[in-house]
Structure formats: C-alpha cells, structure tokens
Write an enzyme that holds these catalytic residues in place. Sequence first.
Site, PDB file in Angstrom:
ATOM      1  N   CYS A  28       0.593  -1.526   0.280  1.00  0.00           N
ATOM      2  CA  CYS A  28      -0.032  -0.239   0.071  1.00  0.00           C
ATOM      3  C   CYS A  28       0.787   1.465   0.182  1.00  0.00           C
ATOM      4  O   CYS A  28       1.883   1.558   0.807  1.00  0.00           O
ATOM      5  CB  CYS A  28      -0.995  -0.054   0.976  1.00  0.00           C
ATOM      6  SG  CYS A  28      -1.715   1.077   1.371  1.00  0.00           S
ATOM      7  N   SER A  90      -1.907   7.321   7.613  1.00  0.00           N
ATOM      8  CA  SER A  90      -0.413   7.674   7.117  1.00  0.00           C
ATOM      9  C   SER A  90      -0.175   9.218   7.439  1.00  0.00           C
ATOM     10  O   SER A  90       0.981   9.057   7.702  1.00  0.00           O
ATOM     11  CB  SER A  90      -0.125   7.124   5.215  1.00  0.00           C
ATOM     12  OG  SER A  90      -0.591   8.075   4.646  1.00  0.00           O
TER      13      SER A  90
END
Length: 129
Positions: A28, A90
């Site tokens: 990812c 993130s």
Amino acid sequence: LAPRGVDALAAYEEGSVLPITFWNSGSCPFAQRAWIVLEEKRLPYELIRVNLTDKPRDFVDAYASVNPAAGASAKVPVVRMADGYTLIESGVVAEFLEERFPERGARLMPDSPERRAQVRLFTATFDST
C-alpha cells in the site's frame, strides 16, 4: 518479529525510544509513507505484515479501536505505541511521529510555515491522484 529500522535494536535496548507496532501489507503506497517516517526517524518498530484479503483479528481490533464505525473495513497503516495509543491514516501517523519524536532521526518538516504549507500541498496533491 524483532524491532526494525536503522539502529533500532540498539535504541530499543537502551530504552531511549518506546517500541512501536506497525501493521502494513507491504504494497500500500499510503502505508509506505508511514514506513518511511519510521525509518527516517530511526524508530524501533515491530513490522506485522497483513494479508488484506485475510485480515488477522489483532489488526482488525487495533483498527476498530480508532475507527469504530459500523462496517468500516480495516486498512493499513495501523500504528500502536507501547502505551496502547493507536493511530490510523498515513498522514496522521507521519505528523504524530514527527511531533512525538522531534529529536530522533531526520527532521521531516521545514521550519517556516510557508515551507510546511508547501510540503502539505505537495502531499495532498499526490493523495488525491
């Protein structure tokens, strides 16, 4: 798994940094951002690879502890600090680690508000593409 990262084991053994659990699928691009920050900040962490088609219960539970929305599908990255504080997303993880460990590793944001805004704009541009 053993703590990872540049000189992470030494830092962990001398007790100067809390260990971190980092769930990542390995593919990812958003989770890669969190991984890069862990490495650049020279933080010790335990990497737990997650198969996103067969998610382990500890990963799903960690994600749900932060995002308890019904039907929310657990996704990477998930970061849990030694004290149990858990983060997802993130960008949030990256900013938290930079602010929580300013003395460790590389500085990730410039000093001036204008330059920080440029970094955030650059990141936002690529988040939406």
